[in-house]
Structures are given as C-alpha cells and as structure tokens.
Enzyme design. Structure first.
Site, mmCIF file in Angstrom:
data_model
loop_
_atom_site.group_PDB
_atom_site.id
_atom_site.type_symbol
_atom_site.label_atom_id
_atom_site.label_comp_id
_atom_site.label_asym_id
_atom_site.label_seq_id
_atom_site.Cartn_x
_atom_site.Cartn_y
_atom_site.Cartn_z
ATOM 1 N N GLU A 71 20.297 30.685 92.972
ATOM 2 C CA GLU A 71 20.223 31.542 91.776
ATOM 3 C C GLU A 71 20.037 30.661 90.548
ATOM 4 O O GLU A 71 20.631 29.585 90.465
ATOM 5 C CB GLU A 71 21.525 32.358 91.625
ATOM 6 C CG GLU A 71 21.728 33.329 92.777
ATOM 7 C CD GLU A 71 23.033 34.135 92.682
ATOM 8 O OE1 GLU A 71 23.769 33.988 91.678
ATOM 9 O OE2 GLU A 71 23.304 34.901 93.620
ATOM 10 N N HIS A 93 22.517 39.149 90.026
ATOM 11 C CA HIS A 93 23.959 38.949 90.280
ATOM 12 C C HIS A 93 24.808 39.665 89.214
ATOM 13 O O HIS A 93 25.668 39.053 88.578
ATOM 14 C CB HIS A 93 24.304 37.451 90.319
ATOM 15 C CG HIS A 93 25.566 37.166 91.093
ATOM 16 N ND1 HIS A 93 25.746 36.010 91.823
ATOM 17 C CD2 HIS A 93 26.704 37.897 91.263
ATOM 18 C CE1 HIS A 93 26.948 36.040 92.384
ATOM 19 N NE2 HIS A 93 27.542 37.166 92.053
ATOM 20 N N GLY A 132 29.067 43.101 89.504
ATOM 21 C CA GLY A 132 30.379 43.319 88.893
ATOM 22 C C GLY A 132 30.341 43.264 87.377
ATOM 23 O O GLY A 132 31.378 43.264 86.735
HETATM 24 P P1 NAI Z 1 37.591 40.858 100.283
HETATM 25 O O1 NAI Z 1 38.119 39.507 100.625
HETATM 26 O O2 NAI Z 1 38.525 41.886 99.751
HETATM 27 O O3 NAI Z 1 36.846 41.488 101.572
HETATM 28 C C1 NAI Z 1 36.036 40.757 102.433
HETATM 29 C C2 NAI Z 1 36.184 41.385 103.819
HETATM 30 O O4 NAI Z 1 35.211 40.799 104.687
HETATM 31 C C3 NAI Z 1 37.554 41.146 104.449
HETATM 32 O O5 NAI Z 1 38.081 42.366 104.897
HETATM 33 C C4 NAI Z 1 37.252 40.192 105.614
HETATM 34 O O6 NAI Z 1 38.124 40.366 106.703
HETATM 35 C C5 NAI Z 1 35.846 40.598 105.961
HETATM 36 N N1 NAI Z 1 35.061 39.608 106.709
HETATM 37 C C6 NAI Z 1 35.087 38.263 106.600
HETATM 38 N N2 NAI Z 1 34.179 37.721 107.441
HETATM 39 C C7 NAI Z 1 33.572 38.754 108.076
HETATM 40 C C8 NAI Z 1 32.550 38.842 109.064
HETATM 41 N N3 NAI Z 1 31.967 37.749 109.553
HETATM 42 N N4 NAI Z 1 32.184 40.064 109.498
HETATM 43 C C9 NAI Z 1 32.786 41.182 109.021
HETATM 44 N N5 NAI Z 1 33.757 41.156 108.093
HETATM 45 C C10 NAI Z 1 34.141 39.960 107.620
HETATM 46 O O7 NAI Z 1 36.398 40.593 99.243
HETATM 47 P P2 NAI Z 1 35.818 41.598 98.158
HETATM 48 O O8 NAI Z 1 36.597 41.463 96.903
HETATM 49 O O9 NAI Z 1 35.642 42.928 98.781
HETATM 50 O O10 NAI Z 1 34.383 40.922 97.913
HETATM 51 C C11 NAI Z 1 33.360 40.971 98.894
HETATM 52 C C12 NAI Z 1 32.195 40.097 98.496
HETATM 53 O O11 NAI Z 1 31.625 40.560 97.254
HETATM 54 C C13 NAI Z 1 32.544 38.641 98.273
HETATM 55 O O12 NAI Z 1 31.539 37.822 98.831
HETATM 56 C C14 NAI Z 1 32.496 38.498 96.749
HETATM 57 O O13 NAI Z 1 32.209 37.177 96.371
HETATM 58 C C15 NAI Z 1 31.375 39.452 96.405
HETATM 59 N N6 NAI Z 1 31.347 39.919 95.006
HETATM 60 C C16 NAI Z 1 30.118 40.069 94.403
HETATM 61 C C17 NAI Z 1 30.022 40.514 93.111
HETATM 62 C C18 NAI Z 1 28.687 40.694 92.474
HETATM 63 O O14 NAI Z 1 28.586 40.601 91.242
HETATM 64 N N7 NAI Z 1 27.650 40.933 93.229
HETATM 65 C C19 NAI Z 1 31.218 40.816 92.307
HETATM 66 C C20 NAI Z 1 32.461 40.725 93.072
HETATM 67 C C21 NAI Z 1 32.504 40.255 94.370
#
Ligand code: NAI
Length: 399
Positions: free
Chosen positions: A260, A283, A286
C-alpha cells in the site's frame, strides 16, 4: 497537576473526557513531532496521546523520566517502542475495537453494490453508456454471506447482514459462539463452495498469508463475490485477477493490499486497477468520523482509569490489572522486575511502618511485575522512598 499532551489532531471527544474527569491540563499540538522537538514538547508530561505519525522510540522514552502512560489513538502500536516503554513502567493503550462497526457497514454496502453490479454500471454511465437491465442483478435478501474470521468485525458483520435478510455462515479456527442465526462451518472449503459473498476478517501475518490462494478461489461459485477488508497479504492478488478476468468470480471489493502507498503522493499500483467489477478503496474500512470519536473516547477512558485507579486492563505491553475503584485512602502502584521476593520485601516494608494492606493485586508479564496495593491510611514519604529504592523497583507511584 497531571499534564496531558495530545498530538496529531486527536478527536475532541478525548479532551472532553479528560476534562469531565477532572484532568484540566490538556495541551493539544496539531501535528506529529520528532526528535528534540518531541522531547522538549513532552518534558514534564505525565501522559501523551499520539496517532500513527509520532514515533516514541527508546531514545525519546529515555529522555522523558516523568512520562507515566501512552495512549495510541489508533489501532496500531508499531510507532512506540513497546518493550522500552514496559521496562520503564509505562503502560501503552490503544483502541482495537472502535472502528469495528465502520468496517462492517462498508462490507454490507459493497456486498449490495456488487450484487447489483453497480460498480460496472456506474463506470459505464460515466463513459456515456446507458445499461438499463436487470440481468445479473440480485437482492441481498436470502443470499448466503460466508464470513472467514468470526471475531469482532466478522461477528458484527453477521448481525448487520441478518438484519437485511441475508443468511450467514462463518468459519473460524477457534470455536466461536454464533450470534443470531449464523451457522458455523466445519471447514473453510465448505464455506467457499456455498457462499454467495465471501468476506475476510482474519488477522494478518504469516498464518493467514495467501489464505485465499488460487486453489481456494477456484472453490467459490462463479456468481460469488469476494470482499477483503482485513489485511492485504491474505489474498493472492494475481490469482484473484485471473479468476475475475476468466469470469470465475462475479466481482470483488478490496480495501487492503499486499503493498500500500505510504502517503497520498505515492502511486497505488495493482493489477486490479481498471476492472469495472472490482471496488478498490484505500484502506479506509475503519476510517469514519464516528470511529475517530469512539477512538478518542475509548483511549482517553483507558488513560483516565490508569491515572485514577492504576488500571492496566487492555494495555498492549504491560501486566493487566482489572479496574477496581479506589475506595481507600492510598493506593500504591509498584512496577518491578519480575523476580522472587519483591512482594514479600514490599509487604514487610508496609508492616514495619504499621500499615495494614486492605487489598492487593499482582500481575506479571514477562520481565515485568505490577502490584496495586490499597492501604486505608496515609503513606509517608519515607515509605515511598524505601519502596523506590528497592533494587527491583522500576517505578512507584502513589494515587
Ligand atoms: P479479531 O481478532 O477480533 O478477529 C479475528 C478472527 O479471525 C478471530 O476470531 C480468529 O480466531 C480468526 N482467525 C484467525 N486465523 C484464522 C484463519 N486462518 N481462518 C479463520 N479464522 C481465523 O480481529 P478484528 O478486530 O475482527 O479484525 C479483523 C481484521 O480486520 C484484522 O486483520 C484487522 O487488522 C482488520 N481491520 C481492518 C480495518 C480496515 O480499515 N480495513 C480496520 C480494522 C481492522
């Protein structure tokens, strides 16, 4: 008086919260600072709030002996030397959940737009083409949304999707409580084969790198849509490009990319540029005003709890002690090297001064120990000096 400095235009909700809680000395600096400018701006500061542009390196932290806590008013904490901060007794807080809803809403919007083929129709209308047809356009109602990673964002997305009549299934490597009528899938493959929309919400890093590779993309239905607002490395972009070009997928929306641009001067390069059935966003999943406001409130609240009660719950680099109101005369926050005998010696010091301990919480994390001790009597300067001089002490404060 506690001095708080907030850099980088942190949302006003933070200042309001500090002031409501009685912390009136809040200095706002609109930009990020570095080097000596940063050090001199933070002299005599108890708490600093930053976003991603201010780097609190080991050198900067060592030049700020009074600094007690750091608030990162964002998600990431890479801009802070977390180990050095911990070893200096400084807990660091951030806002991991404040933008959950913003991401979930964007995904819903993109799913609806792609199901209706709006990105293509919009692009063609801009080029003067009037494509008035129902062909290939579908409602979201009754479609199956497959969520990969059912954490904070994934589970919130599932709830929103059901509210507009979608069916929801999910796959997570951990066993997760399904919300609403969401259905857990035994395997990722099963989800990919059945879902009309696949949305990725897993963490980044080695374990999820290229999770959606050519083989897994092949398992999706040709009418299906892929959405990635998690981390750029999770999808094989070249394989996705091939799948879209060969019409093995109906469309995609991507908010995150393997590489990015670091700023708005750098060009955004991706093979997906120019594909009308792909939504590309920089990106911003959020990035909403509400999320900024929530971040201001969430992080300032964690800092206030630390200042008022020594609470370190949700600190990213520190032993976590849950919140307990200070209901006694004195509370001592003692950060020390995690080695045998520290608490025994500390408690002997209390006893020697005739002080009865009302409550004590201890937590350790790696080389750091953190003890919060309540005493229903005033604490003398002599006892404080003694605790500070204990060879394992890193920091000792009275609140
Ligand atoms: P979280 O930690 O609450 O949830 C992630 C989930 O993925 C967990 O339940 C975990 O067990 C599961 N997981 C891990 N490896 C896995 C796999 N191989 N297969 C299936 N499930 C798996 O995280 P959250 O807060 O929900 O964030 C999710 C993603 O969104 C992160 O990568 C974060 O960096 C990204 N994000 C992106 C934003 C954006 O601006 N686009 C803003 C905020 C977060």
């Amino acid at each position: 008086m506690t001095k708080i400095v907030l850099l980088e235009k942190i949302h006003k909700s933070a200042v309001a919260h500090f002031q409501n809680e009685g912390f009136d000395e809040v200095v706002e600096i609109p930009t990020a600072l570095a080097g000596n400018d940063l050090i001199s701006a933070l002299q005599d500061t108890d708490v600093v709030g930053i976003r991603s542009g201010t780097h609190l390196t080991a050198e900067v932290l060592k030049a700020l002996p009074k600094l007690r806590s750091i608030g990162c008013f964002c998600i990431g904490t890479n801009q802070v030397d977390l180990n050095t901060a911990a070893m200096r007794g400084i807990p660091v807080f951030n806002a991991p959940f404040s933008n959950t809803r913003s991401v979930a809403e964007l995904v819903i919007a993109e799913a609806i737009l792609l199901l209706r083929r709006i990105p293509e129709k919009n692009a063609r209308a801009h080029r003067g083409k009037w494509e008035k047809t129902a062909l290939g356009a579908y409602e979201a109602r009754d479609k199956l949304l497959g969520i990969i990673g059912y954490g904070n964002i994934g589970s919130q997305l599932g709830v929103l999707a059901e509210s507009i009549g979608m069916r929801v299934c999910y796959y997570d490597i951990e066993s997760k409580l399904p919300l609403g009528n969401a259905k857990p899938m035994a395997t990722l493959e099963e989800l990919l084969e059945q879902a009309d929309i696949v949305s990725l919400h897993v963490p980044g890093g080695k374990a999820t790198e290229l999770l959606m590779d050519a083989r897994r993309l092949q398992l999706m239905k040709p009418s299906a849509i892929l959405i990635n607002a998690s981390r750029g490395g999770v999808v094989d972009i070249d394989a996705l490009f091939e799948a879209l070009k060969e019409k093995r997928l109906s469309g995609a929306a991507l908010d995150v990319f393997p590489a990015e641009p670091k700023n708005d001067k750098e060009e955004f390069v991706s093979p997906l540029r120019g594909l009308d059935n792909v939504i590309l966003t920089p990106h911003i999943g959020g990035s909403t005003q509400e999320a900024q406001e929530n971040i201001g409130r969430e992080v300032s609240d964690k800092l206030v709890r630390f200042l008022k009660a020594g609470t370190t719950r949700w600190a990213v680099n520190f032993p976590e002690i849950p919140h307990r109101e200070k209901e006694v005369r004195s509370r001592i926050l003692h950060v020390h090297r995690n080695e045998p005998g520290v608490i025994a010696r500390m408690n002997a010091d209390f006893a020697e001064m005739g002080l009865n301990i009302v409550a004590q919480q201890l937590q350790t994390r790696g080389p750091i120990g953190y003890a919060v001790t309540d005493v229903d009597a005033p604490i003398s300067q002599a006892l404080l000096s003694k605790l500070c001089k204990e060879p394992a002490t890193i920091r000792c404060n009275l609140i």
